[in-house]
Enzyme design. Structure first.
Site, mmCIF file in Angstrom:
data_model
loop_
_atom_site.group_PDB
_atom_site.id
_atom_site.type_symbol
_atom_site.label_atom_id
_atom_site.label_comp_id
_atom_site.label_asym_id
_atom_site.label_seq_id
_atom_site.Cartn_x
_atom_site.Cartn_y
_atom_site.Cartn_z
ATOM 1 N N PRO A 252 0.820 -1.217 0.000
ATOM 2 C CA PRO A 252 0.000 0.000 0.000
ATOM 3 C C PRO A 252 0.851 1.264 0.000
ATOM 4 O O PRO A 252 0.384 2.332 -0.376
ATOM 5 C CB PRO A 252 -0.801 -0.110 1.301
ATOM 6 C CG PRO A 252 -0.756 -1.552 1.668
ATOM 7 C CD PRO A 252 0.555 -2.062 1.171
ATOM 8 N N GLU B 170 3.318 -8.347 8.322
ATOM 9 C CA GLU B 170 3.511 -6.904 8.298
ATOM 10 C C GLU B 170 4.497 -6.480 7.213
ATOM 11 O O GLU B 170 4.880 -5.312 7.138
ATOM 12 C CB GLU B 170 3.999 -6.429 9.673
ATOM 13 C CG GLU B 170 2.966 -6.594 10.767
ATOM 14 C CD GLU B 170 1.601 -6.077 10.333
ATOM 15 O OE1 GLU B 170 0.633 -6.862 10.395
ATOM 16 O OE2 GLU B 170 1.506 -4.905 9.901
ATOM 17 N N ARG C 261 -1.688 -9.121 -21.037
ATOM 18 C CA ARG C 261 -2.627 -8.904 -22.133
ATOM 19 C C ARG C 261 -2.077 -7.915 -23.160
ATOM 20 O O ARG C 261 -2.558 -7.878 -24.286
ATOM 21 C CB ARG C 261 -3.968 -8.426 -21.611
ATOM 22 C CG ARG C 261 -3.936 -7.079 -20.928
ATOM 23 C CD ARG C 261 -5.264 -6.746 -20.280
ATOM 24 N NE ARG C 261 -6.292 -6.423 -21.248
ATOM 25 C CZ ARG C 261 -6.420 -5.226 -21.842
ATOM 26 N NH1 ARG C 261 -5.538 -4.272 -21.570
ATOM 27 N NH2 ARG C 261 -7.391 -5.002 -22.689
ATOM 28 N N ASP D 20 -8.647 -1.124 -26.334
ATOM 29 C CA ASP D 20 -8.762 0.330 -26.494
ATOM 30 C C ASP D 20 -9.199 1.018 -25.211
ATOM 31 O O ASP D 20 -8.704 2.070 -24.883
ATOM 32 C CB ASP D 20 -9.792 0.641 -27.595
ATOM 33 C CG ASP D 20 -9.329 0.036 -28.905
ATOM 34 O OD1 ASP D 20 -10.167 -0.268 -29.752
ATOM 35 O OD2 ASP D 20 -8.092 -0.164 -29.026
HETATM 36 N N1 LIG Z 1 1.415 -2.977 6.315
HETATM 37 C C1 LIG Z 1 0.782 -4.133 5.690
HETATM 38 C C2 LIG Z 1 1.414 -4.430 4.363
HETATM 39 C C3 LIG Z 1 2.895 -4.682 4.495
HETATM 40 C C4 LIG Z 1 3.507 -5.121 3.172
HETATM 41 C C5 LIG Z 1 2.789 -6.325 2.573
HETATM 42 C C6 LIG Z 1 1.341 -5.968 2.401
HETATM 43 C C7 LIG Z 1 0.558 -7.082 1.735
HETATM 44 N N2 LIG Z 1 -0.760 -6.560 1.478
HETATM 45 C C8 LIG Z 1 -0.972 -5.670 0.482
HETATM 46 C C9 LIG Z 1 -0.073 -5.516 -0.566
HETATM 47 C C10 LIG Z 1 -0.380 -4.562 -1.539
HETATM 48 C C11 LIG Z 1 -1.543 -3.816 -1.432
HETATM 49 C C12 LIG Z 1 -1.887 -2.792 -2.473
HETATM 50 N N3 LIG Z 1 -2.780 -1.860 -2.156
HETATM 51 O O1 LIG Z 1 -1.334 -2.839 -3.568
HETATM 52 C C13 LIG Z 1 -2.380 -4.023 -0.378
HETATM 53 N N4 LIG Z 1 -2.104 -4.954 0.556
HETATM 54 C C14 LIG Z 1 0.695 -5.621 3.730
#
Ligand SMILES: NC[C@H]1CCC[C@@H](CNc2ccc(C(N)=O)cn2)C1
Length: 247
Positions: free
Chosen positions: A89, A116, A154, A169
């Site tokens: 995230p 985490e 793709r 497209d």
């Molecule tokens: N701090 C928690 C975090 C630590 C690093 C691993 C992720 C795995 N989970 C994810 C991975 C990506 C996304 C996204 N939005 O792309 C959402 N969630 C969880």
């Protein structure tokens, strides 16, 4: 294009990459997806892949040694250097523009975090780019990896044939897609397909679709439209849509 995925759930990645356009692209040799499990790079009896986090508090961090060894195996699996992407995230939001750039690379390595996440020193040492697929938290990076595999897969030349090429497209030009219709021409509720689509007038149909795509983008995603410089023809079509909409 070769994509290696570091994941505790290889079966998920294999399943996601085996179906549809991407599955076909794999069969055609346009893309090769390999999944690697850091648990196969553990040496203790319990095959541990997570450890406590320094500083205390809840949550575990993925063990660094199995990740380092797994990544080393990935890098040496084929001679081509890979761009190493961590799904998180905290990453940059994935866009179709970035997808098109990634689709041109010869090799990607996608690192899927669980718990985490991974040690920050590992990110500094091994990760080239952090990507987020949206502002929400998932239990792992695997869904993000599947999104990247699909989005770049793709776009490999030869992956989409005529049946899918229309899908190529939408969003390619920064606009939302136009509405689509199929049988019946008039449904049980008496709703009819827009007449222009039955007219056989391909120029009028193209104009209608472009106007609808511009109008939808204006209505639903004005932020996308704000980034675009419209041609005179597009501005005229959008004005026409707005006049009808606001009438
Ligand atoms: N701090 C928690 C975090 C630590 C690093 C691993 C992720 C795995 N989970 C994810 C991975 C990506 C996304 C996204 N939005 O792309 C959402 N969630 C969880």
């Amino acid at each position: 294009m070769r994509i290696d995925v570091l994941t505790l759930f290889p079966e998920f990645i294999h399943a996601a990459a085996a179906v549809g356009v991407v599955g076909r692209a794999q069969q055609r040799g346009l893309i090769e997806v390999a999944a690697w499990n850091p648990r196969d790079f553990t040496h203790d009896n319990y095959r541990r892949v997570d450890e406590r986090t320094f500083g205390g508090g809840p949550g575990m961090v993925m063990s660094t040694r199995p990740l380092t060894d797994c990544l080393a195996a990935i890098r040496t699996a084929v001679p081509e250097p890979a761009r190493v992407i961590y799904l998180t995230p905290q990453g940059a939001r994935l866009t179709q523009r970035r997808v098109r750039e990634l689709a041109l690379l010869p090799r990607l390595a996608l690192v899927c975090g669980r718990y985490e996440g991974i040690d920050e020193r590992l990110i500094a040492r091994e990760i080239d780019e952090e990507i987020s697929i949206g502002d929400y938290v998932l239990s792992g990076g695997e869904l993000g990896a599947a999104v990247i595999i699909d989005a770049v897969g793709r776009l490999q030349p030869g992956a989409l044939n005529d049946a899918d090429s229309a899908a190529h497209d939408s969003f390619e030009d920064g606009l939302l897609d136009c509405p689509h219709y199929t049988r019946p021409e008039v449904d049980a509720q008496g709703d009819a397909v827009p007449a222009v689509l039955l007219s056989g007038d391909h120029a009028a149909i193209a104009r209608w679709r472009r106007r609808e795509a511009l109008g939808r983008t204006w209505l639903r995603r004005p932020d996308l439209l704000a980034r675009m410089t419209l041609s005179r023809a597009d501005r005229a079509l959008l004005d026409d849509f707005r006049r009808t909409w606001l009438a």
